[in-house]
Design an enzyme around this catalytic site. Structure first.
Site, PDB file in Angstrom:
ATOM      1  N   LYS A   1      31.876  41.928  35.158  1.00 22.26           N
ATOM      2  CA  LYS A   1      32.996  42.729  35.743  1.00 22.26           C
ATOM      3  C   LYS A   1      33.938  42.837  34.589  1.00 22.26           C
ATOM      4  CE  LYS A   1      36.564  43.620  38.702  1.00 22.26           C
ATOM      5  NZ  LYS A   1      37.164  44.145  38.229  1.00 22.26           N
ATOM      6  N   ASN A   2      34.676  41.509  35.202  1.00 20.91           N
ATOM      7  CA  ASN A   2      35.833  40.976  33.846  1.00 20.91           C
ATOM      8  C   ASN A   2      36.543  40.654  32.762  1.00 20.91           C
ATOM      9  OD1 ASN A   2      37.904  41.954  36.532  1.00 20.91           O
ATOM     10  ND2 ASN A   2      38.348  40.056  36.971  1.00 20.91           N
TER      11      ASN A   2
ATOM     12  N   ARG B   1      43.243  49.539  36.239  1.00 20.18           N
ATOM     13  CA  ARG B   1      44.204  48.999  35.104  1.00 20.18           C
ATOM     14  C   ARG B   1      43.693  48.703  34.497  1.00 20.18           C
ATOM     15  NH1 ARG B   1      48.565  45.344  35.244  1.00 20.18           N
ATOM     16  NH2 ARG B   1      48.084  43.299  33.976  1.00 20.18           N
TER      17      ARG B   1
ATOM     18  N   CYS C   1      44.574  48.191  41.552  1.00 19.52           N
ATOM     19  CA  CYS C   1      44.549  48.291  43.273  1.00 19.52           C
ATOM     20  C   CYS C   1      45.932  47.836  43.146  1.00 19.52           C
ATOM     21  CB  CYS C   1      43.351  47.417  43.495  1.00 19.52           C
ATOM     22  SG  CYS C   1      43.794  46.111  42.513  1.00 19.52           S
TER      23      CYS C   1
ATOM     24  N   ARG D   1      51.564  45.583  39.634  1.00 22.10           N
ATOM     25  CA  ARG D   1      51.085  44.985  37.638  1.00 22.10           C
ATOM     26  C   ARG D   1      52.112  45.414  37.064  1.00 22.10           C
ATOM     27  NH1 ARG D   1      45.356  44.588  40.062  1.00 22.10           N
ATOM     28  NH2 ARG D   1      45.087  43.329  38.454  1.00 22.10           N
TER      29      ARG D   1
ATOM     30  N   ASP E   1      54.661  43.236  31.434  1.00 22.15           N
ATOM     31  CA  ASP E   1      56.158  42.501  30.855  1.00 22.15           C
ATOM     32  C   ASP E   1      55.579  41.255  29.283  1.00 22.15           C
ATOM     33  OD1 ASP E   1      57.630  40.735  33.337  1.00 22.15           O
ATOM     34  OD2 ASP E   1      55.530  41.064  32.730  1.00 22.15           O
TER      35      ASP E   1
ATOM     36  N   ASP F   1      40.590  35.348  42.880  1.00 23.83           N
ATOM     37  CA  ASP F   1      39.545  36.853  43.466  1.00 23.83           C
ATOM     38  C   ASP F   1      38.319  35.725  44.525  1.00 23.83           C
ATOM     39  OD1 ASP F   1      39.026  37.105  39.766  1.00 23.83           O
ATOM     40  OD2 ASP F   1      40.374  38.272  41.827  1.00 23.83           O
TER      41      ASP F   1
ATOM     42  N   ARG G   1      33.761  49.467  43.362  1.00 21.52           N
ATOM     43  CA  ARG G   1      34.432  48.940  41.503  1.00 21.52           C
ATOM     44  C   ARG G   1      33.553  48.448  40.941  1.00 21.52           C
ATOM     45  NH1 ARG G   1      39.343  47.237  42.069  1.00 21.52           N
ATOM     46  NH2 ARG G   1      39.935  46.804  40.078  1.00 21.52           N
TER      47      ARG G   1
HETATM   48  C1  EPZ Z   1      42.783  39.825  35.798  1.00 22.56           C
HETATM   49  O1  EPZ Z   1      43.821  40.333  35.726  1.00 22.56           O
HETATM   50  C2  EPZ Z   1      41.890  39.624  36.857  1.00 22.56           C
HETATM   51  N1  EPZ Z   1      41.187  41.382  35.658  1.00 22.56           N
HETATM   52  C3  EPZ Z   1      41.934  39.199  38.207  1.00 22.56           C
HETATM   53  O2  EPZ Z   1      40.603  40.036  38.506  1.00 22.56           O
HETATM   54  C4  EPZ Z   1      41.845  38.503  38.219  1.00 22.56           C
HETATM   55  O3  EPZ Z   1      42.364  38.710  39.333  1.00 22.56           O
HETATM   56  C5  EPZ Z   1      42.952  38.215  37.534  1.00 22.56           C
HETATM   57  O4  EPZ Z   1      43.062  37.890  36.078  1.00 22.56           O
HETATM   58  C6  EPZ Z   1      43.462  36.201  37.367  1.00 22.56           C
HETATM   59  O5  EPZ Z   1      42.965  35.664  37.475  1.00 22.56           O
HETATM   60  C7  EPZ Z   1      40.585  41.448  35.441  1.00 22.56           C
HETATM   61  O6  EPZ Z   1      40.662  40.547  34.360  1.00 22.56           O
HETATM   62  C8  EPZ Z   1      40.814  42.770  34.192  1.00 22.56           C
HETATM   63  P1  EPZ Z   1      46.765  38.458  35.488  1.00 22.56           P
HETATM   64  P2  EPZ Z   1      45.074  40.186  35.049  1.00 22.56           P
HETATM   65  O7  EPZ Z   1      47.910  38.790  33.908  1.00 22.56           O
HETATM   66  O8  EPZ Z   1      45.082  39.613  33.881  1.00 22.56           O
HETATM   67  C9  EPZ Z   1      51.381  38.968  36.841  1.00 22.56           C
HETATM   68  C10 EPZ Z   1      39.653  41.482  40.437  1.00 22.56           C
HETATM   69  O9  EPZ Z   1      39.387  41.244  41.688  1.00 22.56           O
HETATM   70  N2  EPZ Z   1      52.251  39.473  35.593  1.00 22.56           N
HETATM   71  O10 EPZ Z   1      46.532  36.606  34.700  1.00 22.56           O
HETATM   72  O11 EPZ Z   1      46.104  41.062  35.103  1.00 22.56           O
HETATM   73  C11 EPZ Z   1      50.521  39.640  37.565  1.00 22.56           C
HETATM   74  O12 EPZ Z   1      50.977  40.727  38.587  1.00 22.56           O
HETATM   75  C12 EPZ Z   1      40.438  41.598  39.406  1.00 22.56           C
HETATM   76  O13 EPZ Z   1      38.168  40.924  39.744  1.00 22.56           O
HETATM   77  C13 EPZ Z   1      53.207  40.234  35.269  1.00 22.56           C
HETATM   78  O14 EPZ Z   1      53.993  39.763  36.060  1.00 22.56           O
HETATM   79  O15 EPZ Z   1      45.644  38.979  36.093  1.00 22.56           O
HETATM   80  C14 EPZ Z   1      49.674  38.557  38.191  1.00 22.56           C
HETATM   81  O16 EPZ Z   1      50.982  38.509  39.822  1.00 22.56           O
HETATM   82  C15 EPZ Z   1      42.227  41.501  39.835  1.00 22.56           C
HETATM   83  N3  EPZ Z   1      53.268  40.806  33.696  1.00 22.56           N
HETATM   84  C16 EPZ Z   1      49.708  37.312  37.356  1.00 22.56           C
HETATM   85  O17 EPZ Z   1      50.747  37.604  36.698  1.00 22.56           O
HETATM   86  C17 EPZ Z   1      52.420  40.495  33.038  1.00 22.56           C
HETATM   87  O18 EPZ Z   1      52.697  41.232  32.050  1.00 22.56           O
HETATM   88  C18 EPZ Z   1      48.296  36.604  36.945  1.00 22.56           C
HETATM   89  O19 EPZ Z   1      47.978  38.366  36.822  1.00 22.56           O
HETATM   90  C19 EPZ Z   1      51.133  40.581  33.630  1.00 22.56           C
HETATM   91  C20 EPZ Z   1      50.657  39.646  34.861  1.00 22.56           C
END
Ligand code: EPZ
Length: 421
Positions: free
Chosen positions: A22-23, A93, A117, A124, A127, A308, A401
């Site tokens: 998916k990712n 997202r 989610c 989410r 920034d 995950d 999903r």
């Molecule tokens: C990706 O999400 C994956 N989704 C997530 O999988 C996965 O859990 C995550 O990476 C961590 O491995 C996709 O690739 C579509 P992050 P992402 O940005 O990129 C914070 C699933 O179940 N953050 O690495 O959104 C954020 O809130 C999903 O398949 C900010 O603060 O995760 C989190 O606490 C869930 N500001 C942390 O960083 C930002 O601008 C890491 O999030 C962006 C993120």
């Protein structure tokens, strides 16, 4: 609202095929905007988020042809606008992945704050994305519930991911920098396998990305990127979820079309806790294990323990002989499922929003539950398969999903699972 009805306990057996990640799919679809040529994407998972992403691309003007169940041909030539439809974009997202490519192609983009989610701080945040885009020269205008980015010309820059390591922010800035003028250096990047796979594809189409899959990337901007065909890699999170499912239900199953190397950290832990397995280049066999030892985890960016797989692993630790500390460092609200497990009889103490203690082994009993998010959903399914009696899980759209045909595939392994409206 549909729900899953699962009767347990049940031992699984047989083979299960892992679907496309998916990712990875949710990034290559928007990445098609970077080129004006046709791209063929194969091994697409048949899941809701992929459908939403293709619908959003079609809304922008791309021509999308389904070649078969798992193959699409996208012609992005006629994409004629850079404003994401709020209704469509707010539904998932990963709509945020369209922002970088649209900014790179049109020099401007308007989009709503992405939905998706519940996990993650404050709905989410994006920034880190905005910091990266402005480093490349974009002006940001934040409206009531939309953002507009404008860049007369995007210019390569040195950018350090200071706040945290973000998977999608790394991918977004990487894709945008491909068409910026001059050189971009990104430091403290995420290293997930899906990122290297996307970079390898873009390089094959004329991009100049060095260091994908390492903490530092160097990207030489180019004028044009062509297109070709992209095979989506097997979903390492499906692989890990099914491996844990087998271990938790003391089942013998063979997982096909997977890349065991991508879940190396879980397999190293399996060795320490006594879960027996056999792996090949593209398969993983899990054998029934009588006693499972506890082992503390702390989620971490790749190649560390993936957030995950934390919910499924927590379920496994309810069957371990002793106490386990689970420390979820990536997302807020990713321990919400713990009270559902406690209702089923697990001995769980939530110490703070990021840490819980599990004591095992405990018998679990079927209950009526609600899935808070995608990975908690599969964790509750794993718990239900090993629980005594009937479990009812609602809000299963969250699960569907991310896991294609999960009922059909689990039935094939012998699970007693039904989906009812
Ligand atoms: C990706 O999400 C994956 N989704 C997530 O999988 C996965 O859990 C995550 O990476 C961590 O491995 C996709 O690739 C579509 P992050 P992402 O940005 O990129 C914070 C699933 O179940 N953050 O690495 O959104 C954020 O809130 C999903 O398949 C900010 O603060 O995760 C989190 O606490 C869930 N500001 C942390 O960083 C930002 O601008 C890491 O999030 C962006 C993120």
């Amino acid at each position: 609202m549909s729900k899953f009805i699962i009767n347990g306990p049940i031992k699984l057996s047989g083979e299960i095929d892992v679907k496309g990640a998916k990712n990875a799919a949710l990034k290559i679809i928007p990445a098609s905007i970077l080129s004006k040529e046709k791209i063929i994407i194969t091994n697409l998972p048949k899941i809701e988020d992929v459908k939403k992403s293709l619908d959003l691309l079609a809304y922008l003007g791309a021509k999308i042809e389904k070649r078969d169940e798992k193959t699409v041909e996208i012609n992005p030539k006629n994409i004629n606008q850079a404003e994401l439809n709020p209704e469509l974009a707010k539904k998932f997202r990963a709509s945020v992945m369209f922002v970088g490519p649209l900014l790179a192609r049109f020099g401007e983009v308007k989009f709503p704050h992405p939905g998706g989610c519940v996990i993650g701080a404050g709905g989410r945040p994006i920034d880190v994305f905005l910091e990266g885009f402005s480093a490349l020269g974009a002006e940001i205008d934040a409206g009531e519930n939309y953002y507009r980015l404008r860049a007369k010309k995007l210019t390569g820059a040195k950018f350090f991911f200071t706040k945290l390591i973000s998977v999608t922010a790394t991918e977004s800035i990487m894709m945008t920098a491909c068409l910026a003028r001059g050189k971009t250096v990104l430091e403290n990047c995420a290293m997930e396998p899906e990122i290297k796979s996307l970079a390898d594809y873009l390089n094959a189409q004329g991009a100049k990305i060095k260091g994908a899959g390492t903490p530092t990337m160097e990207i030489e901007g180019v004028k044009k990127i062509s297109a070709g065909s992209f095979a989506i890699m097997p979903d390492r999170l499906e692989t890990g979820s099914f491996a844990i499912m087998a271990a938790a239900t003391k089942s013998k199953i063979k997982i096909n079309n997977c890349i065991p190397e991508h879940i190396r950290v879980l397999l190293e832990i399996f060795k320490k806790i006594g879960v027996r397995f056999e792996k090949g280049k593209n398969f993983l066999k899990i054998f029934p294990t009588k006693n499972i030892k506890p082992y503390n985890i702390k989620t971490h960016e790749y190649p560390g323990f993936p957030t995950d797989l934390q919910p499924p692993y927590t379920v496994l630790m309810t069957q371990a002989e002793g106490q386990t500390l689970v420390h979820e460092t990536i997302f807020d609200r990713r321990l919400l499922f713990a009270d559902s497990l406690a209702q089923m009889g697990a001995n769980i103490t939530v110490c703070d929003p990021h840490r819980l203690l599990v004591n095992g082994p405990t018998k679990l009993y079927g209950k009526k539950l609600t899935s808070p998010d995608l990975r908690a959903g599969i964790a509750l399914i794993i718990a239900a398969l090993g629980a005594f009696g009937q479990t009812e899980i609602s809000n299963i759209e969250q699960i569907e999903r991310g896991y294609e045909n999960i009922v059909g595939r689990l039935k094939k392994l012998g699970a007693d699972i039904q989906k009812i409206k």
